[in-house]
Design a protein around this motif. Structure first.
Motif, PDB file in Angstrom:
ATOM      1  N   ASP A   1     109.204 -73.534  82.853  1.00 23.20           N
ATOM      2  CA  ASP A   1     109.506 -74.717  83.641  1.00 23.20           C
ATOM      3  C   ASP A   1     110.921 -74.618  84.215  1.00 23.20           C
ATOM      4  O   ASP A   1     111.623 -73.618  84.018  1.00 23.20           O
ATOM      5  N   TYR A   2     111.322 -75.664  84.929  1.00 24.44           N
ATOM      6  CA  TYR A   2     112.599 -75.664  85.629  1.00 24.44           C
ATOM      7  C   TYR A   2     113.776 -75.450  84.683  1.00 24.44           C
ATOM      8  O   TYR A   2     114.789 -74.864  85.046  1.00 24.44           O
ATOM      9  N   LEU A   3     113.628 -75.907  83.453  1.00 22.96           N
ATOM     10  CA  LEU A   3     114.688 -75.780  82.459  1.00 22.96           C
ATOM     11  C   LEU A   3     114.575 -74.497  81.640  1.00 22.96           C
ATOM     12  O   LEU A   3     115.426 -74.208  80.805  1.00 22.96           O
TER      13      LEU A   3
ATOM     14  N   ASP B   1     111.740 -81.155  82.678  1.00 16.44           N
ATOM     15  CA  ASP B   1     112.274 -80.432  83.830  1.00 16.44           C
ATOM     16  C   ASP B   1     112.161 -81.223  85.125  1.00 16.44           C
ATOM     17  O   ASP B   1     112.984 -81.078  86.024  1.00 16.44           O
TER      18      ASP B   1
END
Length: 226
Positions: free
Chosen positions: A51-53, A163
């Protein structure tokens, strides 16, 4: 018949399941409505797949779900050649139609599938019959929830944290979905339809239990889909 078969469009498939569906919809639309030879790039899942994180896994799902989608996977060389010829970055353009009409090898990144950047898109229901594709994959418990949802006046409440929140803040997007907004929505649907049951989905049930359930307890019927 596909025009200029020696030229092709490589469409990136990336991120979570919903994004993958959007990406695949764009790829099929480019194939059918722009008369292009389309190939899929799924390398993102081997190279990153988070994910984005960088916390939660993002797995390639659509090829296991939509098994009769007839689009070949692009080779590494095909991906690199398309990027060299014409790489369309979806976050840089409001509309990419003029690029898709060019007689070149084209690479379309995952952002291009969002925010109406492609004018001609097939209707979602023309491509994906969810009863056909997803229903056979449901386990016994999921089938029970499915029947319950179909049989009652149901409303799905999806609380997404993690995220998505971080990405919005980093991109300068003003997030207006606060607790007061959710509370008003609960009241709206219950007043409009009467005797509503809310089915709650989330990637952070601790947040839901601490912040959302107090809005529901003693007022509305609900079920947590954990």
């Amino acid at each position: 018949m596909i025009h200029n078969s020696n030229k092709y469009v490589v469409c990136q498939i990336a991120s979570g399941f919903t994004d993958q569906i959007w990406n695949l919809r764009a790829a099929i639309s480019i194939q059918k409505l722009y008369n292009k030879n389309v190939k899929l790039d799924v390398s993102w899942f081997n190279e990153y797949g988070k994910d984005y994180l960088g916390v939660e896994n993002r797995n390639l799902e659509i090829l296991n779900v939509f098994k009769d989608i007839d689009l070949p996977l692009a080779s590494k060389d095909e991906i690199e050649n398309a990027k060299k010829d014409l790489f369309i970055h979806g976050d840089k353009y409001s509309n990419i139609d003029k690029f898709l009409k060019q007689n070149k090898k084209i690479y379309v990144d995952g952002y291009c599938a969002h925010f109406n950047k492609i004018s001609n898109l097939l209707d979602f229901n023309e491509i994906f019959d969810l009863d056909k594709y997803l229903h056979p994959l449901l386990n016994k418990m999921q089938l029970k929830y499915y029947k319950d949802i179909v049989d009652c006046e149901s409303v799905a409440l999806h609380i997404r944290r993690g995220d998505y929140m971080y990405a919005c803040i980093k991109s300068g997007i003003n997030i207006r979905v606060n607790i007061d907004y959710i509370n008003k929505c609960l009241k709206y649907f219950n007043d409009k339809f009467g005797n509503v049951k809310f089915y709650i989905f989330s990637n952070n049930f601790d947040y839901v239990k601490n912040n959302i359930l107090p809005l529901l307890e003693g007022r509305y019927k609900y079920d947590l889909i954990e």
